[in-house]
Design an enzyme around this catalytic site. Structure first.
Site, mmCIF file in Angstrom:
data_model
loop_
_atom_site.group_PDB
_atom_site.id
_atom_site.type_symbol
_atom_site.label_atom_id
_atom_site.label_comp_id
_atom_site.label_asym_id
_atom_site.label_seq_id
_atom_site.Cartn_x
_atom_site.Cartn_y
_atom_site.Cartn_z
ATOM 1 N N ASN A 170 0.960 -1.255 -0.075
ATOM 2 C CA ASN A 170 -0.113 -0.043 -0.031
ATOM 3 C C ASN A 170 1.000 1.143 0.007
ATOM 4 O O ASN A 170 1.224 1.690 1.087
ATOM 5 C CB ASN A 170 -0.991 0.144 1.290
ATOM 6 C CG ASN A 170 -2.138 1.146 1.127
ATOM 7 O OD1 ASN A 170 -1.830 2.045 0.652
ATOM 8 N ND2 ASN A 170 -2.954 0.763 1.897
ATOM 9 N N ASP A 171 1.358 1.472 -1.207
ATOM 10 C CA ASP A 171 1.958 2.703 -1.220
ATOM 11 C C ASP A 171 1.529 4.160 -0.447
ATOM 12 O O ASP A 171 2.222 4.998 -0.411
ATOM 13 C CB ASP A 171 1.797 3.343 -2.960
ATOM 14 C CG ASP A 171 2.870 2.651 -3.813
ATOM 15 O OD1 ASP A 171 4.138 2.311 -3.040
ATOM 16 O OD2 ASP A 171 2.762 2.311 -4.820
ATOM 17 N N CYS A 172 0.178 4.177 -0.273
ATOM 18 C CA CYS A 172 -0.215 5.368 0.496
ATOM 19 C C CYS A 172 -0.366 5.152 2.031
ATOM 20 O O CYS A 172 -0.687 6.206 2.598
ATOM 21 C CB CYS A 172 -1.570 5.627 -0.011
ATOM 22 S SG CYS A 172 -1.559 6.103 -1.726
ATOM 23 N N ASN A 225 1.887 5.761 4.506
ATOM 24 C CA ASN A 225 3.177 6.193 4.853
ATOM 25 C C ASN A 225 3.542 6.399 6.111
ATOM 26 O O ASN A 225 3.271 7.599 6.792
ATOM 27 C CB ASN A 225 3.067 7.472 4.006
ATOM 28 C CG ASN A 225 2.964 7.468 2.583
ATOM 29 O OD1 ASN A 225 1.813 8.203 1.936
ATOM 30 N ND2 ASN A 225 3.285 6.494 1.898
#
Lengths: 814, 814
Positions: free
Chosen positions: A487-489, A491
């Protein structure tokens, strides 16, 4: 048998493996992809789009304007001026209402059939196999009783090669454009004189009556694509572009007697030349490669032959795995469109679609690995090369560049690395490849690292991937997340409060303790695969040590990753649990449930079932499974981009389809076939034809995201085509629902199908043999596996025993 | 006195200081700039364009699509539906032919007057002083005998703040858009919930009958700007944007009796809020700042008052230097348009025009310094701040970042530094500022370096700039060129053969010996200025040492920089002379001739005259002076980008206007007034009205480049507005042709005017006094300078002696 499933904008023609679009005015442009050998085109249902060579950023051939007004402006346009009535076979950009319009998106080609005032047009667009060119055959037929004099104008607009600077650096670009013209050949040679060794051209097989190469001369400064001034005047101006915007347009004056037809073949081609061979005279390009290329399609017969070759190619590709189930939509998806989309995601990763501009990023490391699992059976050689290319962008410490540019095959330094899930996907891709092909030699290939040209075996690369996680654990013994996991998002180490920062590339906290349960599950799942590889290679000590790491990880997940009803998602940089019922928002996430259960964690002690029940209870909705709940109503600086989206969209509780098949597979691991199938169907566009006005994107391919229940527009899909959903959904459907699953020593048959199915059959080419498999559900007399009528112990067809076509039966109880 | 100079597309109205455009279909969009306090708009003659706050890349308010089809798509559009006839006061994008159209570009505002079917529209667009908003007053008058029911629709399209990602990252952007609506106020608040502390809004002072905030709802997916579907239907749909493309459109239903008018004021505003003050309720923005802002213009009277303030402001600006010569075009240029353009280049550097997309780069170091020389007399405070901002992007070693972003004032690391001419421009800018203002305190300001927060005096920054050159000499004792000097495209250390590399940013050869004669001249010219500064500060030892460096440099130029007829341009990385008669192509360059002569090199020994004669012979053509000759017909890898342009364009023998005034000034240094004036006029657009169809760009502002004699389209201009040409041409005209030149101790009067002039007069405010200067050419009785009738020795009016308005006469022979 033909299935013509009507939807309001079109239908499936399964016999021809086409989707037939019946209106130029679809809810969004519905596109197709052309090419799969390095030269690619995107083409909409009105012939909009563009083409490029290998890299949509660095080698763009034609110009396309994203998010324009009108939407979908620019493409390969053929303008017909029939007595002052101007129209296009694609239905746009001319605004003339046609008497008939049809766009048939097929496998590697698109066909437009249109009619206006008793003039019929049939335009076929394709990229032939192994050819660096888009080719077009246009047939015009006068179906009236009168003689017709037609003005025909082809049109494409050149991109000045680099799609990014093409849209930015006008103070330079508007002075650089150069063309060369020789008969029907209109060459684009901007920057060829200096650093480029390539040009493009647009030509045709019928002598022209005029041409234009300057956009303003052809279209007019203040006209739109819908009514170029040259078409309006019915006369080209033989313009020669010097700077500004070079285009290529042929003008044909056609005389069509009643009932007569004319066919013209066009080619938009790309040539690379040796430095020593670039010129035929001072500043005159060497035209030979272009003229040679055109000889392959310069008659209608040759053109048709190329189309036939392409059709045979796809017939062969799809014949490797064909299924026949009671569910016609399932069959259509698995046999045609899902496999076709797998080809596209394999070739493009996330680089170029109608939502990915082709300039923002290259090929993703994790994406590309996952995309192979839907394509390896079709193109094992290409997959092998891709896996090794990716391996070469790994660094010595086991980490990897997050993306690379396909033209250079170099890691993309702008994006960097430290997405800690990245390396583990190498094991998935490689194991899957070996299971399909039995080609163990891939592990012995000597591959350099991105930061060290000293090559090591590909196996060593996988080992470093494994230990990149094993040696990077946080305070709970769980894997450190780094910049982000899948999940790149999410963070956890970014803490950004500057809107000009990218969440993806901004420097993250160093030495953070943030940990990921998704990587934990991934490590167990693909770590076990690594152990199996070691065992197959007789590296038993290596296997044993690795297994110990995995056992520790399982324990860490059980001890520190369980929230009571489901798996936690992560620990943040302050050591706080994320995805816990104790959180105010984001109490439960999908990824860790999928990956922990797929890894087998908690299957024996009920945690897996509890986790999946929680997914159903909290995350599942009418349109699919949302990513987390409750949606974030405010920005959480400690979580990053995920909380930046409006609720219900993208990672903020949208249905991020890519992860839905993980739950589907997980359900099959618990044997819950009906739930698995329900999840499978819910996001599959082929089941959604009644929702087209809501869903909006193409009904024949998956989209990245469907708006979730918290959204203002639930059920609305976005970002079609380039999504991990394609490969994963195919993998779930064939390997876990149908259960026809390659393994190192043979084909496993382990179906988990809906109770209502009486059975199904699969034709599967696998290694040296072809299996005609029939699965009998609710079997009463027999149980288990039979090959050519002979009972076989277990669920595996051992590949060494079979070389021919074999009949396989598998009997199971309900 | 009104001068209405007719050209085919418009004329100058000098009384109103306006250029009046009489057709919406100019050869290229002809634009104007609004704003000069940080909030800016670009507006074309059809109201196309966009606005932004401070930084065109990072804080773009409205969306604009460069190089579109049609050209100039998107802007502030007001659509009128008058009984089904749809038109815009700006003449476009609607395609309806108007009965009357006029666009009046004035100083900081644009006015559109249009008429169709006896409905008159008058639209005034401006950015009031010190206001972060574009405001619009639209007056509609029914001049017919019938009652009219009008549908009026405003329209702007929001950019999602970052103009670069707005055009790239659609997989994200199409999900992020958010709006809020309250009465007439349509707010754009994308990303406000998370990291942004700013929103925008569009409002008006008359209650609306409907609105739209979703682009597809207003325009329709497949419609163009020319005919939005809401306007076509004459009905808004009250759409609320969720993702996709948020816009703002008000709908008014107007009833206009015969002879009656209606006036509506609109505002497109921008607000920044404190973190603690962002919300008025959960996820509801704090509207107060927007509502407060609108109170300044929410009636026609208030609007008109703001326009009046702006007019007074410009009156005051221009009154500082007004000239009256026998040449009306010279007067128009110097008194109005050139000064106005100087304001724009000062504010924008090269960041945002119709050719500079506003996303490619920030404010240039060398550009910004040069741009001050045309603007210091108008806005000394702003110039002071700019000079210090630039100083803070210098590095400790004296070098400088080549660009910085105006929003952050930080050096742009993407571009980097090592353009070795950059630092020397600091001396020009600072010396010019002190000469204008007498403000020596600027040299004492403590300014940090970009790589060291420890502040040093601004004088110390200048000193390091000087020694950055003095200590970086090549084998001939000439300055090393680094990445490039003023000519960004002469890349002697790049050696690029990869088309994906930028010539500007690709790593250059280290330790190269390539040297620049342009920097040599620049070093002598501004080094002498540095010496004068030292002397004024009584730093005599410092001055003496610096002078020795300069003397050495003059000797190096004389010994190694002379080709026999002209100055060499450079030595390349192999030590070969560039710009020599021995070269095959590029034998003579303009820059070194200009800078060496301006520095005074060779004036006494005839080299200067020979160099200028060579310029006239080899470089001058009908449209200006080309950059070099012969043009490069092939790529020279050792020269870089300059040889990448087609011959006659840009740096490859185009007329790169910026450097033409250097020759003009050089000619005045030799006293060759007629030649100086001829060069001055040749590139000045105000003299080119008969060439409009060839020239193409705006007739009221300079362009960066005019195609040279080797081009396919000689005389065609490109890249208007943002060019160093503006400041340099003004500087040449006023300080060197008219010779009215500020110096440390007073105003110098040293005219070099055409023989045919009988004289001229100048009103000049300078420090505490105002001088009414009259220059008498061909004077017979008297010679020299008289102030208030009193003879003054020399050519300088010492500022300490005068505080009031004074009459100055200067008598010279022909």
């Amino acid at each position: 048998m033909t299935h013509k499933s009507e939807t309001s904008y079109g239908y499936f023609d399964d016999d021809n493996k086409e989707f037939v679009i019946t209106s130029p005015y679809t809810p969004l442009p519905w596109i197709n992809y052309l090419g799969n050998d390095g030269f690619y085109g995107l083409i909409s249902n009105t012939a909009g789009g563009y083409c490029f060579y290998k890299d949509a950023k660095f080698r763009r051939l034609t110009r396309y304007r994203y998010n324009n007004v009108p939407m979908d402006s620019g493409g390969r346009y053929f303008y017909i001026n029939d007595g002052g009535v101007i129209w296009n076979p694609g239905g746009r950009p001319s605004e003339t209402q046609l008497d008939f319009y049809q766009c048939r998106h097929g496998l590697g080609y698109s066909k437009f059939i249109a009619r206006k005032n008793q003039l019929q047009a049939e335009l076929t667009v394709t990229i032939p196999l192994q050819m660096n060119a888009e080719v077009y055959k246009l047939k015009l037929t006068n179906t009236s009783k009168q003689h017709k004099r037609i003005g025909l104008f082809s049109f494409i607009e050149w991109c000045l090669w680099n799609a990014q600077t093409d849209g930015e650096n006008f103070q330079r670009n508007l002075s650089t454009g150069e063309v060369e013209i020789d008969g029907n050949f209109l060459f684009h040679k901007t920057e060829y004189r200096e650093r480029r060794n390539h040009y493009a051209f647009f030509t045709c097989n019928k002598d022209i009556d005029g041409f234009d190469t300057d956009r303003d001369a052809f279209i007019g400064m203040y006209n739109g694509f819908e009514r170029p001034q040259a078409v309006d005047k019915n006369q080209s101006s033989n313009s020669v572009a010097h700077g500004w915007s070079p285009i290529a347009s042929h003008h044909h004056k056609l005389d069509l007697a009643p009932g007569h037809s004319e066919e013209i073949v066009f080619m938009l081609g790309y040539c690379e030349l040796e430095q020593t061979n670039k010129w035929q005279a001072l500043n005159q390009i060497n035209q030979s490669p272009a003229r040679d290329l055109f000889t392959h399609v310069d008659t209608s017969q040759k053109f048709d032959h190329q189309c036939k070759r392409l059709r045979s190619y796809w017939q062969a590709c799809l014949s490797i795995c064909q299924v026949e189930t009671p569910d016609v939509k399932f069959n259509r998806s698995v046999n045609i469109w899902n496999q076709y989309q797998n080809m596209v995601t394999f070739n493009m990763s996330r680089s170029a679609s109608y939502y990915e501009s082709g300039i923002g990023r290259g090929m993703g490391f994790r994406d590309s690995h996952q995309d192979t699992i839907g394509f390896t059976h079709i193109a094992p050689t290409a997959v092998r090369q891709r896996l090794l290319d990716l391996s070469a962008t790994q660094k010595q410490d086991g980490s990897a560049y997050h993306q690379y540019q396909p033209l250079t095959k170099k890691g993309n330094a702008d994006i960097g690395g430290n997405f800690n899930d990245d390396p583990m996907w190498m094991i998935l891709g490689t194991a899957n490849y070996i299971k399909e092909t039995g080609d163990w030699s891939i592990l012995d290939e000597a591959i350099p690292f991105d930061d060290n040209s000293q090559a090591e075996s590909h196996f060593e690369h996988l080992r470093r991937a494994f230990y990149h996680i094993a040696n990077k654990l946080g305070p709970h013994g769980l894997p450190l997340i780094g910049r982000a996991d899948w999940n790149d998002c999410l963070n956890l180490n970014c803490y950004s409060n500057d809107p000009n920062e990218s969440f993806q590339t901004t420097e993250h906290k160093q030495d953070s303790v943030a940990e990921s349960l998704m990587i934990a599950g991934q490590f167990v799942l693909y770590g076990q695969e690594f152990v199996r590889l070691c065992e197959q290679l007789d590296k038993l000590q290596e296997a044993k040590i690795a297994q110990a790491h995995i056992d520790n990880m399982v324990k860490a997940v059980e001890d520190h990753g369980w929230d009571g009803q489901w798996f936690l998602r992560a620990y943040d940089a302050n050591g706080n649990a994320i995805g816990s019922h104790k959180n105010e928002e984001g109490q439960i996430f999908i990824e860790s449930q999928g990956f922990c259960v797929m890894a087998g964690i908690g299957i024996e002690n009920g945690k897996a079932q509890s986790a999946l029940d929680s997914v159903e209870k909290h995350l599942a909705c009418d349109f699919g499974i949302v990513l987390q709940q409750p949606a974030f109503s405010r920005y959480h600086i400690e979580l990053g981009e995920i909380s930046s989206y409006p609720p219900g969209y993208k990672e903020n509780a949208g249905i991020f389809c890519h992860n839905n098949p993980w739950i589907c597979i997980s359900e099959t691991m618990l044997g819950r076939a009906d739930k698995a199938m329900a999840y499978y169907q819910r996001i599959n566009p082929i089941y959604l034809q009644d929702l087209q006005q809501t869903h909006k994107t193409e009904p024949y391919v998956y989209s990245q995201m469907i708006a979730g229940k918290d959204a203002a527009t639930p059920g609305q899909a976005k970002n079609s085509w380039l999504t991990g959903t394609a490969a994963w959904s195919y993998y779930a459907a064939v390997q876990y629902i149908l259960g026809v699953r390659p393994d190192y020593h043979g084909l496993i048959i382990a179906p988990c199908i809906p109770n209502e199915w009486a059975g199904f059959s699969v034709k599967r080419k696998f290694r040296q043999a072809e299996y005609h498999i029939r699965v009998h559900n609710h079997a009463t007399d027999k149980r288990g596996l039979y090959v050519d009528g002979q009972f076989v112990e277990g669920q595996q067809i051992e590949y060494t025993k079979y070389q021919q076509t074999h009949k396989v039966d598998y009997y199971k109880s309900a």
